[in-house]
Structure formats: C-alpha cells, structure tokens
Design an enzyme around this catalytic site. Structure first.
Site, PDB file in Angstrom:
ATOM      1  CB  SER A   7      31.211  -5.559 -12.578  1.00 17.00           C
ATOM      2  OG  SER A   7      30.489  -5.789 -13.652  1.00 17.00           O
ATOM      3  CD  GLU A  25      27.556  -3.939 -17.237  1.00 20.01           C
ATOM      4  OE1 GLU A  25      27.542  -2.855 -17.765  1.00 20.01           O
ATOM      5  OE2 GLU A  25      27.069  -4.990 -17.536  1.00 20.01           O
ATOM      6  CE1 TYR A  79      27.210  -2.289 -10.269  1.00 18.97           C
ATOM      7  CE2 TYR A  79      28.116  -2.842 -12.357  1.00 18.97           C
ATOM      8  CZ  TYR A  79      27.888  -3.174 -11.190  1.00 18.97           C
ATOM      9  OH  TYR A  79      28.105  -4.436 -10.713  1.00 18.97           O
TER      10      TYR A  79
HETATM   11  P1  NDP Z   1      22.640  -7.595  -4.901  1.00 17.21           P
HETATM   12  O1  NDP Z   1      22.057  -6.418  -5.429  1.00 17.21           O
HETATM   13  O2  NDP Z   1      21.922  -8.964  -4.710  1.00 17.21           O
HETATM   14  O3  NDP Z   1      23.042  -7.146  -3.403  1.00 17.21           O
HETATM   15  C1  NDP Z   1      23.685  -6.102  -3.073  1.00 17.21           C
HETATM   16  C2  NDP Z   1      23.764  -5.999  -1.628  1.00 17.21           C
HETATM   17  O4  NDP Z   1      24.529  -4.864  -1.329  1.00 17.21           O
HETATM   18  C3  NDP Z   1      22.237  -6.175  -0.878  1.00 17.21           C
HETATM   19  O5  NDP Z   1      22.841  -6.965   0.355  1.00 17.21           O
HETATM   20  C4  NDP Z   1      22.503  -4.688  -0.343  1.00 17.21           C
HETATM   21  O6  NDP Z   1      21.346  -4.616   0.842  1.00 17.21           O
HETATM   22  C5  NDP Z   1      23.682  -4.096  -0.128  1.00 17.21           C
HETATM   23  N1  NDP Z   1      23.763  -2.755   0.069  1.00 17.21           N
HETATM   24  C6  NDP Z   1      23.245  -1.710  -0.908  1.00 17.21           C
HETATM   25  N2  NDP Z   1      23.513  -0.504  -0.327  1.00 17.21           N
HETATM   26  C7  NDP Z   1      23.900  -0.644   0.656  1.00 17.21           C
HETATM   27  C8  NDP Z   1      24.774   0.249   1.667  1.00 17.21           C
HETATM   28  N3  NDP Z   1      24.657   1.590   1.270  1.00 17.21           N
HETATM   29  N4  NDP Z   1      25.262  -0.326   2.529  1.00 17.21           N
HETATM   30  C9  NDP Z   1      25.530  -1.470   2.988  1.00 17.21           C
HETATM   31  N5  NDP Z   1      24.971  -2.420   1.771  1.00 17.21           N
HETATM   32  C10 NDP Z   1      24.387  -1.985   1.021  1.00 17.21           C
HETATM   33  O7  NDP Z   1      24.011  -7.806  -5.588  1.00 17.21           O
HETATM   34  P2  NDP Z   1      24.839  -9.318  -6.089  1.00 17.21           P
HETATM   35  O8  NDP Z   1      24.846 -10.067  -4.939  1.00 17.21           O
HETATM   36  O9  NDP Z   1      24.019  -9.838  -7.488  1.00 17.21           O
HETATM   37  O10 NDP Z   1      26.114  -8.854  -6.220  1.00 17.21           O
HETATM   38  C11 NDP Z   1      27.332  -8.709  -5.107  1.00 17.21           C
HETATM   39  C12 NDP Z   1      28.384  -7.681  -5.774  1.00 17.21           C
HETATM   40  O11 NDP Z   1      29.055  -8.267  -7.042  1.00 17.21           O
HETATM   41  C13 NDP Z   1      27.890  -6.461  -6.103  1.00 17.21           C
HETATM   42  O12 NDP Z   1      28.798  -5.456  -5.712  1.00 17.21           O
HETATM   43  C14 NDP Z   1      27.690  -6.289  -7.628  1.00 17.21           C
HETATM   44  O13 NDP Z   1      27.818  -4.907  -8.010  1.00 17.21           O
HETATM   45  C15 NDP Z   1      28.980  -7.162  -7.837  1.00 17.21           C
HETATM   46  N6  NDP Z   1      28.716  -7.730  -9.211  1.00 17.21           N
HETATM   47  C16 NDP Z   1      27.477  -8.619  -9.649  1.00 17.21           C
HETATM   48  C17 NDP Z   1      27.525  -9.485 -10.699  1.00 17.21           C
HETATM   49  C18 NDP Z   1      26.239 -10.062 -10.903  1.00 17.21           C
HETATM   50  O14 NDP Z   1      25.961 -10.765 -12.059  1.00 17.21           O
HETATM   51  N7  NDP Z   1      25.546 -10.636  -9.983  1.00 17.21           N
HETATM   52  C19 NDP Z   1      28.461  -9.382 -11.732  1.00 17.21           C
HETATM   53  C20 NDP Z   1      29.448  -8.415 -11.323  1.00 17.21           C
HETATM   54  C21 NDP Z   1      29.735  -7.892 -10.167  1.00 17.21           C
HETATM   55  P3  NDP Z   1      19.913  -4.588   0.957  1.00 17.21           P
HETATM   56  O15 NDP Z   1      19.379  -5.655   0.171  1.00 17.21           O
HETATM   57  O16 NDP Z   1      19.559  -4.252   2.237  1.00 17.21           O
HETATM   58  O17 NDP Z   1      19.684  -3.323  -0.236  1.00 17.21           O
HETATM   59  P1  GDP Z   2      23.661  -6.046 -16.551  1.00 15.77           P
HETATM   60  O1  GDP Z   2      24.569  -6.676 -17.675  1.00 15.77           O
HETATM   61  O2  GDP Z   2      24.204  -5.988 -15.346  1.00 15.77           O
HETATM   62  O3  GDP Z   2      23.217  -4.891 -17.009  1.00 15.77           O
HETATM   63  O4  GDP Z   2      22.462  -7.091 -16.395  1.00 15.77           O
HETATM   64  P2  GDP Z   2      20.902  -7.077 -16.723  1.00 15.77           P
HETATM   65  O5  GDP Z   2      20.335  -8.228 -16.505  1.00 15.77           O
HETATM   66  O6  GDP Z   2      20.366  -5.841 -16.183  1.00 15.77           O
HETATM   67  O7  GDP Z   2      20.771  -6.782 -18.403  1.00 15.77           O
HETATM   68  C1  GDP Z   2      21.511  -7.600 -19.103  1.00 15.77           C
HETATM   69  C2  GDP Z   2      21.016  -7.258 -20.739  1.00 15.77           C
HETATM   70  O8  GDP Z   2      19.862  -7.341 -20.920  1.00 15.77           O
HETATM   71  C3  GDP Z   2      21.455  -5.583 -20.885  1.00 15.77           C
HETATM   72  O9  GDP Z   2      22.169  -5.520 -22.170  1.00 15.77           O
HETATM   73  C4  GDP Z   2      20.105  -4.895 -20.996  1.00 15.77           C
HETATM   74  O10 GDP Z   2      20.035  -4.011 -21.832  1.00 15.77           O
HETATM   75  C5  GDP Z   2      19.287  -6.291 -21.552  1.00 15.77           C
HETATM   76  N1  GDP Z   2      17.811  -6.116 -21.420  1.00 15.77           N
HETATM   77  C6  GDP Z   2      17.104  -6.069 -22.426  1.00 15.77           C
HETATM   78  N2  GDP Z   2      15.681  -5.943 -21.858  1.00 15.77           N
HETATM   79  C7  GDP Z   2      15.824  -5.746 -20.390  1.00 15.77           C
HETATM   80  C8  GDP Z   2      15.161  -5.796 -19.510  1.00 15.77           C
HETATM   81  O11 GDP Z   2      13.819  -5.573 -19.533  1.00 15.77           O
HETATM   82  N3  GDP Z   2      15.596  -5.613 -18.151  1.00 15.77           N
HETATM   83  C9  GDP Z   2      16.810  -5.564 -17.927  1.00 15.77           C
HETATM   84  N4  GDP Z   2      17.458  -5.538 -16.826  1.00 15.77           N
HETATM   85  N5  GDP Z   2      17.803  -5.852 -19.019  1.00 15.77           N
HETATM   86  C10 GDP Z   2      17.343  -6.056 -20.123  1.00 15.77           C
END
Ligand code: NDP
Ligand code: GDP
Length: 323
Positions: free
Chosen positions: A125, A127, A149
C-alpha cells in the site's frame, strides 16, 4: 485452464479481480472467513457470485490456508485479505497486526508448504510512504508508516521480498495508491461522500461530517488497478511496482466534484468534525507509476471526475431503490 486463488475475494478488489480473471478464462477460487453470515454483495453486484468457488478459511489460521490453497490447485495466489481501514487500525491495532501483517506470512508459508512454485501477489500500500520522504513516491522512495495498518503492511512488504530472495518464490508487491469504486467500503472517505450526496439528494441526510479535508490522495479506479495485479504475475521475473495515477487531489476537491455532479454546493453540507481527525495523518500521497508503464505496459484509464461521478450515480440508484 489456469486457476487463481484470492484471499479477500468478498472485498472491493477481490470482486473486481475475480471478474477480470473469469473474463480471462481462469477458474477462480476464494477464501471466505466463516462469520455468522457471509456477505457476497460485491460479487452479486458484478454478477459473478455463482461463478466463484468458495473455500472456508481465515488468515489467522495457517492450517485453513494450507488446505484451501492445496484444494484449489491454484497456480496464482492474490493475497488481498486484510483489515484494510487505516482509521480502525488505531482502535484494533493488535487485530490489524495479526490479520494485515501476520496474515501475509501465513499465506507465504502456506505457499511454501503446498508448492513454492505458486506465484503470489501481495497487496502492499501507498500507506507505507506515510510521512513522505519524496514529493512523488516511487519504488525507490523510503517508507515511513504512520498507522498500525501501515506498520503491519510494512511487515508484509518485507516478508514478501524476503521469501522471494530466500526461497526464489515468484512473489510481488503491488504498492497500490488509493483506489475506489462503487464497491468501496462505506468507511472510506470517497464512498462516505458519494453515499452522503445520494442521501442528501433523497432528503435522508442534511449534513456530512468529515475530518481533515486538506489531506491529499492519488485516487484511481479499482477496476483499472486489478489488471496491474495480474500483469505483475505474468512477468518472467518477480518484482515490486507502484500503481497510481500520478495526480493528487484534496478531500475537499473530491467533495466538490461529488456535490457539483448533483448541482449542490459542498460548502452548504460539509461540517468539519475534529473527532474525525486521525492520531497521525498522512497529509499527501502522490505516486509515480513510470515503472509500471514501462515494464508492465499498464496505465490508468479513469480520471478522478469519472470515478466520482460513477460512484455518485451508483449510490443514487441504491438509495432510490431502498425507498
Ligand atoms: P476490503 O476491505 O474491501 O476487503 C478486505 C477483504 O479481506 C474482505 O474480503 C474481508 O472479508 C477479508 N478479510 C478480513 N479479515 C480477514 C480474515 N481474518 N481472514 C480472511 N479474510 C479476511 O479491501 P480492498 O479490496 O479495498 O483492498 C484489498 C487489499 O488491498 C487489502 O489488503 C488492502 O489493505 C490493500 N490496499 C487497498 C487499497 C485501496 O485503496 N483499496 C490501497 C492499497 C492497498 P470480510 O468482508 O468477510 O470481512
Ligand atoms: P486511507 O488513505 O486509506 O486512509 O483512505 P481513507 O479514505 O480512509 O482516508 C483518506 C483521507 O481522507 C485521510 O487523510 C483521512 O484523514 C481523510 N478524511 C477526512 N475526513 C474523513 C472521514 O470522515 N472518513 C475517512 N475515512 N477519511 C477522512
């Protein structure tokens, strides 16, 4: 026919990647943690819930991963499962470290046990960059994680690299910048905003409370980004890649785009709530996707305006349907 095994298949990226791979002719299997009810709404939204094979298991349970990967007979594993919300990682830091950090090691160990020849994608990520050390972040930019995270993801990043170097595994880190879609979880800021816009239009909500709207993110469309995950595993040599748009915008600008789309002024609705500020903020992220362009031939297709419009449109339809 190739088989892919996805952790996090019920999440945003899991759903888009499963669809992408099914269209490529893959057999797709996915890990589903057994909770009281399994929610497959994203796979249903994309009309693929019946085309995917589900394997019970949890990232915290190595034996379940070994069994699921063995049974799936996959050649490619995409590890997307995580506790993925930065905000919650301060409330549940230990769970986040176990799931988001140790979960990666469990997947690597399961592959090592079943067949070290299986290719592996690790969802790293942006992050990781946290307190940014360079104005545009590339594969060479040093990391400075700013949340439990991000620290957990740092562990996963290095474990992936270490298993590649130690056991010659084809393991890749995709360092993905924020990517969103109509399937994004409601807790993330883009979806929180587009959902609120739809509810305001339908007179179900009067205001939108946000935290730091000066934070800047490099936002892309999840549907574009899953192609990059697949491309990484098709290369001869495993490597790590930044996936980003190369543009950054404030949360405020993203709000303006969302409210403008329905003819409203965001300033009339957005209320700043200091309780929503984070203990440590990532002020700005801006990715440099040159290496992915050069070596994978990957480029982002969707602009921020298109992305936010698509999300508002989907939320308007959902809120209208709910009555
Ligand atoms: P989501 O939160 O939408 O999906 C996370 C998935 O992980 C869900 O299917 C969830 O299942 C599953 N999960 C959570 N806990 C467990 C567990 N203990 N065992 C098995 N499965 C589990 O994330 P995204 O699809 O947005 O992201 C995919 C990956 O990419 C993640 O690793 C995220 O950290 C990473 N990432 C995402 C970014 C983004 O902007 N979206 C940016 C950079 C990295 P359930 O729904 O049942 O809880
Ligand atoms: P992140 O980059 O994975 O933390 O994605 P988020 O969508 O959760 O947050 C993106 C940015 O939006 C971060 O800098 C947050 O502090 C900012 N932010 C401001 N207000 C909010 C809020 O109400 N919810 C979330 N999730 N983020 C917020």
């Amino acid at each position: 026919m190739k088989t892919a095994f996805l952790t996090g298949i019920t999440g945003q990226d899991g759903a888009y990647l499963a669809k992408f791979l099914l269209e490529k002719g893959y057999r797709v299997a996915g890990l589903v943690p057994r909770r009281s009810t399994v929610d497959r709404w994203r796979l249903e939204y994309l009309n693929i819930a019946e085309e995917v094979e589900y394997k019970d298991g949890d990232l915290l349970d190595l034996s379940s991963l070994v069994r699921a990967i063995k049974e799936s007979k996959a050649q490619e594993v995409y590890h997307l499962g995580a506790q993925s919300f930065v905000g919650s990682s301060w409330e549940q830091p230990i769970l986040t470290a176990h799931v988001t950090g140790m979960g990666v090691l469990h997947v690597l160990e399961a592959i090592r046990e079943v067949d070290p020849g299986i290719k592996m994608y690790q969802a790293s990520s942006s992050e990781l960059y946290g307190l940014i050390q360079e104005p545009r972040q590339s594969e060479e930019t040093p990391f400075y994680p700013r949340s439990p995270y991000a620290v957990s993801k740092l562990f996963g990043y290095w474990m992936t690299k270490n298993y590649r170097e130690s056991f010659q595994m084809h393991a890749c880190n995709g360092i993905l910048f924020n990517h969103e879609s109509p399937l994004r979880g409601m807790e993330f800021v883009t979806r929180k905003v587009t959902h609120a816009v739809a509810r305001i239009v339908h007179k179900k909500q009067q205001e939108l409370r946000l935290g730091n709207i000066q934070a800047k993110r490099d936002w892309g469309f999840a549907g574009d980004y899953v192609e990059a995950m697949w491309l990484m595993l098709q290369q001869e040599v495993p490597d790590d890649f930044v996936i980003a748009t190369g543009k950054t915008s404030t949360v405020e600008e993203m709000c303006r785009i969302a409210f403008d789309y329905v003819g409203l002024n965001y300033q009339d609705y957005v209320v700043i709530d200091p309780a929503l500020y984070r203990p440590a903020e990532v002020d700005v992220l801006l990715g440099n996707p040159e290496k992915a362009k050069r070596e994978l031939g990957w480029t982002p297709k969707t602009k921020l305006e298109q992305l936010i419009h698509m999300m508002v449109e989907a939320d308007l339809q959902r809120v209208a349907k709910m009555g």
